[in-house]
Design a protein around this motif. Sequence first.
Motif, mmCIF file in Angstrom:
data_model
loop_
_atom_site.group_PDB
_atom_site.id
_atom_site.type_symbol
_atom_site.label_atom_id
_atom_site.label_comp_id
_atom_site.label_asym_id
_atom_site.label_seq_id
_atom_site.Cartn_x
_atom_site.Cartn_y
_atom_site.Cartn_z
ATOM 1 N N GLY A 124 0.838 -1.199 0.000
ATOM 2 C CA GLY A 124 0.000 0.000 0.000
ATOM 3 C C GLY A 124 0.866 1.240 0.000
ATOM 4 N N ARG A 125 1.929 1.208 0.776
ATOM 5 C CA ARG A 125 2.863 2.331 0.861
ATOM 6 C C ARG A 125 3.527 2.585 -0.494
ATOM 7 N N LEU A 126 3.958 1.523 -1.175
ATOM 8 C CA LEU A 126 4.611 1.669 -2.478
ATOM 9 C C LEU A 126 3.645 2.288 -3.493
ATOM 10 N N LEU A 127 2.391 1.831 -3.463
ATOM 11 C CA LEU A 127 1.396 2.382 -4.381
ATOM 12 C C LEU A 127 1.126 3.845 -4.056
ATOM 13 N N TYR A 128 1.036 4.119 -2.765
ATOM 14 C CA TYR A 128 0.717 5.463 -2.301
ATOM 15 C C TYR A 128 1.847 6.427 -2.659
ATOM 16 N N TYR B 201 -2.075 -9.078 -8.038
ATOM 17 C CA TYR B 201 -0.990 -8.393 -8.730
ATOM 18 C C TYR B 201 -1.235 -6.890 -8.698
ATOM 19 N N ARG B 202 -0.208 -6.150 -8.329
ATOM 20 C CA ARG B 202 -0.293 -4.684 -8.236
ATOM 21 C C ARG B 202 0.735 -4.080 -9.166
ATOM 22 N N PHE B 203 0.480 -2.832 -9.536
ATOM 23 C CA PHE B 203 1.346 -2.185 -10.516
ATOM 24 C C PHE B 203 1.749 -0.813 -10.032
ATOM 25 N N PHE B 204 3.013 -0.481 -10.178
ATOM 26 C CA PHE B 204 3.402 0.906 -9.964
ATOM 27 C C PHE B 204 4.646 1.224 -10.787
ATOM 28 N N THR B 205 4.881 2.512 -10.916
ATOM 29 C CA THR B 205 5.948 2.971 -11.787
ATOM 30 C C THR B 205 6.781 4.011 -11.050
#
Lengths: 301, 633
Positions: free
Chosen positions: B46-50, B100-104
């Motif tokens: 959640g932190r990485l996405l945030y 599966y989650r995605f971030f950039t």
Amino acid sequence: MTDTLTHLDRLEAESIHIMREVMADAAKPVMLYSVGKDSAVMLHLARKAFYPSPPPFPLLHVDTTWKFRAMYELRDRMAAESGMELIVYRNPEAKERGINPFDHGPLHTDMWKTEGLKQALDLHGFDVAFGGARRDEEKSRAKERIFSFRTATHGWDPKQQRPELWNLYNARKAKGESIRVFPISNWTELDIWQYIARENIPIVPLYFAAPRPTVTRDGLLLMVDDERFPLLPGETPVERSVRFRTLGCYPLTGAVESEATTLSEVIQEMLLTTTSERQGRIIDKDGGDASMEKKKQEGYF
Amino acid sequence: MTDPVYVTDALIAEDIDAYLAGHEKKSLLRFITCGSVDDGKSTLIGRLLYDSKMIFEDQLAALEADSKRVGTQGQEIDFALLVDGLAAEREQGITIDVAYRFFTTEKRKFIVADTPGHEQYTRNMVTGASTADLAVILIDARKGVLTQTRRHSFLAHLLGIRHIVLAVNKMDLVGYDKAVFDRITLAYRAFASEIGITHFTAIPISGFKGDNITALSENTPWFKGPALIEHLENVEVGGATDEAKPFRLPVQWVNRPNLDFRGFAGQLASGTVKPGDAVRILPSGKTTTVSRIVTLGGDLNEAVAGQSVTLTLADEVDCSRGDVIATADNPPETADQFEATLVWMADEAMIPGRAYWLKLATQSVSATVHAPKYEINVNTLDHLAAKTLDLNGIGVVEVSTDKPIVFESYADNHTLGGFILIDKLTNATVAAGMLHFSLRRAQNVHWQATDISRDMRADLKNQKPALLWFTGLSGSGKSTIANLVEKKLHRMNRHSFLLDGDNVRHGLNRDLGFTEADRIENIRRVGEVAKLMTDAGLIVITAFISPFRAEREMVRSMLSEGEFLEIFIDTPLAEAERRDVKGLYKKARSGQLKNFTGIDSPYEAPESPEVRIDTTAMTPEEAADLIIDRLLG
């Protein structure tokens, strides 16, 4: 170290691999084509996967008769260009009963779309249907498999889904069962846009801003796309520069005010925006938090 | 909250085309986070996405409301709620599947496999790990290296993940104490080297507070980096390594739009290919050259590992789905018997001997799995005797396929070494497997030929190699008769070797004990040695009780057809006990000797041995003559 392949290259290769893998076990596959940007990318990938042959399956558009006119235009053009058969299905019962988004609320989506899809699949005996859903769209979709199993009654049971390891997909099924396959599961909205730009993929012009006749309903900015839109007494559509982030039935799809007329500008707005993509769709809101998941169990895509 | 790493808004606003040009060149890293609910795994994701701005305002508003309603962090934002998806899970407060989650970030795009859960942990983690380049092993700083840490690390290593990050989480709750971090890192290093993890990167973090996630934290001045994101952005993955390996393309689909075009569609599992390259089609072994690499965007001059392409070939060779197109001078092997590690994923336990569908790359064959050589306890890593594998069980097994398949060891090539088993009745995916090596080469199509063949060696000795495998109860007369057989063969100028059980245990098998697993390994090694000796042209004689059919069949399967002669020295238990040459039965009866065959451990008599010797009906001399007749006759 530099990777020879970019993330878009890898996503493309994965999607093509998935589509070709379906051909091994499917008796009668079909590609669900909703004319939106995700469908546009999926169709383009299919053409790449099977070139120089045309994709070895037809396109199926489950029509509600309430799509934007511009969508019908692009649909017919793309079917002709790809050399694929286009099957348009409209639920005869919904047609007969005159089901529409203004008078029937959620029943409209249920009958035209959910029931219509089941009927079309049964009528033609399709055993595998490609869909353009992405895992980043919504929380419950993050856990969806690439190969999603449906019972003979099109139901989705989370417990019956199969583990997917490496790039090995188990597409075996019993008679009557079917599989929905989502080849662009791992793409994000930004990937879709960037790939459209890179590959020059035709999309419905509604994604770009233009002056359009609009009215405001329940906080949504709706476009008056044809004369069937029931205006309130004294109401006249206002011309606003708007575009759409997702496309569906025009009376259910909210527009955003925008000046973005190029792909770069659309992407720019998307990246700087503060609301999520599906916010413009009414469908996610009925039924509260887990509504999407509930719809999936009922057979909605 | 926003961090310099993610401040891209300015660039997006000012020069979107420059941003997009940069974004398009980003590479992709797939990773998995391992830990239990309490380790703060969902919070970290959640932190990485945030932090990477993957959370929109409407989602954030919902998150804030949810945090107050059902969150576990009081009035603060509960990041875990961002990633806990399915309704049932949210009610139970646990996640139960792979998501599966995605971030950039500025440098890379990421796909995160979030594989939580309790009972189903092994199954889920193995699934998530199968596509991961890197694993983040989460440890609660207050708890240190736990059983589950060992389990997560073992599974990550088992699935061949090369990059391990040890994220020591909740550093805020131990006062950012360097000593705590150092102690945990040291303990982990000791354990990691035990299971073969040679290097890992340890990072002290707080997913909740955001320390050392996107940038180095002021709370840990003693930590010189890298921060988690920095490491994820820079770690070397995939591409180059796979491209350096020999070319392999499993054929998915034959493209035949008209009579003039025949293309072979597939995704490169490894290596690179160019038009003009000499290739070999497996399993047939036919060679040809690549004519074109066809794509919708025009022909390519080269394709690399990971790309999906369509090849056309110079010659009209047979090639269809399931075949592998490989570099001509270094093709993969073909075989129908393997040793593999199996992870069982179904509620219904494995049934040894039952036929399952085996899918490996684009090949689908019928396969049977033998009873495990041993099961691995994922918590202690002990090897245990097992007759089957239950849900989440991991074991080393033998797999036989009904026809040869093209393969490589999983360590060399995940695509040609990883497989799934499918139940033929329910169509469920019941297991994942990783091939180690083949037990018998079914078709020696591409076996590197040595100039002197086994036939030439045997011809020089003027004999046909064989393995005379004596089996029977202790005291049945195996050694006596085996010794007589060798003496007779020697007089006949035959080159032989008697492999003695005790002697082997003094040397080659000195490290093995008498547990069931060790006894099986003992037999396996003896089988391998005997096989080498037959390759050298010898007639090999062995005398082991070898009480279990499965072990004897295992050795039989290692040898060529007709070379394994099972010789059953059939002496009734009462008679063997009456003789009691070594006094062992007496000891066993009095309880001094445990697991003694015939007394408190079973002897599975051969069902159709090549030779059966009834020692109550003939003398050892007569028995030896009978065996030699069968061998040479």
